[in-house]
Design an enzyme around this catalytic site. Structure first.
Site, mmCIF file in Angstrom:
data_model
loop_
_atom_site.group_PDB
_atom_site.id
_atom_site.type_symbol
_atom_site.label_atom_id
_atom_site.label_comp_id
_atom_site.label_asym_id
_atom_site.label_seq_id
_atom_site.Cartn_x
_atom_site.Cartn_y
_atom_site.Cartn_z
ATOM 1 C CG ASP A 1 28.614 -15.652 15.396
ATOM 2 O OD1 ASP A 1 27.563 -15.536 16.027
ATOM 3 O OD2 ASP A 1 28.649 -16.024 14.201
ATOM 4 C CD GLU B 1 49.523 -9.635 22.402
ATOM 5 O OE1 GLU B 1 49.000 -8.625 21.871
ATOM 6 O OE2 GLU B 1 49.889 -10.631 21.753
HETATM 7 C C1 BGC Z 1 24.445 -15.547 15.646
HETATM 8 C C2 BGC Z 1 23.357 -15.543 14.636
HETATM 9 C C3 BGC Z 1 23.978 -15.707 13.265
HETATM 10 C C4 BGC Z 1 24.909 -16.930 13.195
HETATM 11 C C5 BGC Z 1 25.809 -16.890 12.005
HETATM 12 C C6 BGC Z 1 24.974 -16.937 15.459
HETATM 13 O O1 BGC Z 1 24.924 -17.858 16.283
HETATM 14 O O2 BGC Z 1 24.019 -15.302 16.957
HETATM 15 O O3 BGC Z 1 22.581 -14.383 14.704
HETATM 16 O O4 BGC Z 1 22.968 -15.867 12.322
HETATM 17 O O5 BGC Z 1 25.737 -16.992 14.306
HETATM 18 O O6 BGC Z 1 26.802 -15.926 12.159
#
Ligand code: BGC
Length: 586
Positions: A207, A260
């Site tokens: 993310d 790993e």
């Molecule tokens: C996720 C979102 C989230 C954000 C913060 C992103 O890009 O896909 O759904 O709100 O990251 O974590």
């Protein structure tokens, strides 16, 4: 098990199905999707023909941001199950030949994470505070935020704590940003990657992958105000928050952890950066793959898609990776709705008609017939491309966005915090729990979008373990969901589900699993996207052509076997508007 899944490089040409766990399937009747619910649908997923599932966060969370605010990275939200349920889910997935990818959220924790609670308790200058980004405020008594940055969800990007310091949160205030200059943060995430890998996870979705390497020391916070948090497409390496060269050191470190394992763990990065930088994240000594979101922001214009395909393939080649294709996910309105709305050339997702986005029972409707027709054509255009196809749950049912969820039932923080609050509905419209069973349809007479009515289209069981009526789904489902229920679509060979199944099985059978990133373009005119790929040696064909006509004038199709068609063709030799075919050439 599909052949592709026996290969260590399975992810290079995979079909990955994104599950938003709280809205996929509820096994225990609390109105919230859960891990046993996913396990119970593994056969459905296998029959759909996917290679892997990616689970959005299922970890303990207060749901300030749909689970992307994580309290404990190495556990399951008790409302969604426990670690034994997770292990059982992975084992069931592997038995069905399906890989499992989990979401890693390294930019921020939840404000109830043990580290953040410790940081609050430990005070200024403590080692615990150094894991986050705490600064003194501006103004004579530090009573103003360190600078004027606005968070991506609206409101100041700084929140003040009791002793007067401020912490940075690029997203919600419940999501304090971590300090990746602190070695402890590095160690903690490596531990988390190993934890899930040891539990059989095959890969990770990372993310906000471009946001970790912040540079906030040295210059005064005020000086940094010349940049904004919203400008992630800055590309000269000077932005203090986004896409800094140092972020790549983190992924090189993670690559060693991935390696790993045998086979090495897979990773795909979510990096909203300029296209020429995206593929740095995808290089083989870093994450290996990155999302290309061009399809998710393109409107229904051949030029937009042609450019997206050309650039996507070129970028994949230059990083030594394979391309990725995404039409929908949990952050954007569902694409059949997008394609059924008035179209403006290029990247208009964020410019959807306001009266539709804010629909609160008003009369504006998207043109569903058109949106659906185009979505059917789109999957045939996408699924023959080299690289990985990411499908968002419910996409295979052709679900539309639910734009009229009552304001008081919304969960996403964006409608309430964005500038000019209540000017957008946020992301809940694509996160409504899935319809599995049309027999479990609410009585239209008593149905109320605010309160539900005891039926959930099979999303929840009728009763919980104590025999009590199941809770209503956490987001209200509209009555029209009935027509998109899995059982209805399974019985209908013309449904979106039947098209997805046919398309994915033909893709697996006919298209070579070669690691190449190229197509041969056919010149059929500006309004047409037409390309060929080499067919698998085991097939009866030498090449497969995928042809999509965006234009009002029908085009003449080349000779060959008609393998798939997104709509019934009245004349085998003619391809009408908003229709795609696959043709096998011998
Ligand atoms: C996720 C979102 C989230 C954000 C913060 C992103 O890009 O896909 O759904 O709100 O990251 O974590």
């Amino acid at each position: 098990m599909t052949l592709n899944n026996l290969n260590d490089d399975w992810w290079k040409q995979a079909v990955v199905y994104q599950i938003y766990p709280r809205s996929f399937k509820d096994a225990n009747g609390d109105g919230l999707g859960d891990i046993p619910g996913i396990t119970s649908k593994m056969r459905y997923l296998r029959e759909l023909g996917i290679d892997a599932i990616w689970l959005s966060p299922f970890y303990p969370s207060d749901l300030a941001d749909g689970g992307y605010d994580i309290i404990d990275y190495r556990n399951v939200d008790p409302r969604l199950g426990d670690m034994a349920d997770f292990d059982a889910m992975v084992s069931q997935a592997h038995q069905e030949g399906i890989k499992v990818i989990v979401d890693i959220v390294p930019n921020h924790t939840a404000d109830r994470h043990a580290w953040f609670l410790e940081a609050l308790a430990s005070g200024r200058g403590s080692a615990a505070r150094d894991r986050y980004i705490f600064k003194e405020g501006s103004g004579p008594n530090g009573e103003f935020p360190p600078n004027d940055w606005q968070s991506l969800f609206g409101g100041p990007a700084w929140e003040r704590v009791e002793d007067g310091q401020w912490y940075l949160h690029i997203f919600a205030k419940e999501q304090p940003d971590l300090n990746w200059n602190n070695p402890e943060v590095h160690e903690e995430f490596k531990k988390t990657l190993r934890f899930w890998s040891d539990h059989g996870t095959d890969g990770f979705r990372v993310d906000v992958a471009h946001g970790l390497a912040k540079k906030l020391d040295g210059a005064s916070m005020k000086d940094l105000s010349r940049w904004t948090v919203h400008d992630s497409l800055s590309h000269d390496g000077t932005h203090p928050l986004w896409d800094r060269a140092q972020v790549h050191d983190i992924y090189r470190e993670w690559r060693q952890v991935f390696n790993e394992y045998d086979p090495p763990r897979f990773a795909v990065g979510e990096a909203w950066v300029v296209p020429e930088h995206q593929y740095l994240y995808a290089s083989p000594d870093e994450l290996g793959q990155v999302f290309n979101f061009e399809f998710a922001i393109a409107n229904w214009f051949s030029g937009d898609f042609r450019t997206a395909i050309r650039d996507g393939l070129q970028a994949a080649k230059s990083s030594g990776s394979t391309a990725t294709w995404v039409m929908s996910n949990h952050d954007v309105p569902r694409h059949p709705s997008r394609y059924g709305l008035p179209q403006a050339p290029s990247k208009a997702t964020h410019q959807l008609p306001k009266d539709w986005v804010l629909r609160d029972g008003s009369s504006y409707e998207e043109n569903r017939e058109l949106g659906s027709k185009r979505a059917r054509a789109a999957i045939l255009m996408e699924a023959a491309l080299p690289g990985s196809v990411y499908i968002y749950q419910g996409e295979e049912l052709g679900l539309f966005e639910v734009p009229d969820i009552p304001w008081d039932r919304l969960e996403d923080p964006t409608p309430f915090r964005t500038r000019g609050r209540y000017t957008e509905k946020g992301r809940d419209g694509c996160r409504v729990p899935l319809p599995w069973d049309s027999l479990d349809t609410p009585d239209p007479a008593s149905w109320n979008p605010r309160f539900g009515s005891g039926a959930s289209f099979g999303f929840s069981p009728a009763h919980d373990a104590d025999g009590a009526r199941s809770a209503d789904p956490h987001l209200p489902q509209p009555l029209w969901y009935r027509d998109f229920s899995v059982d209805v679509e399974q019985r209908d060979e013309t449904s979106m589900l039947s098209l997805y199944k046919a398309c994915l099985s033909r893709r697996a059978e006919l298209l070579t699993p070669a690691q190449d990133s190229s197509v041969t373009w056919l010149d059929e005119g500006d309004d047409v996207i037409a390309y060929t790929r080499d067919a698998a040696e085991s097939s009866a064909y030498t090449t497969i052509a995928s042809i999509t006509n965006f234009g009002a004038t029908a085009i003449t199709l080349p000779e060959g076997d008609l393998i798939l068609s997104s709509a019934q063709l009245d004349d085998r030799s003619q391809l009408p508007q908003d229709t795609s075919v696959w043709i096998g050439m011998r």
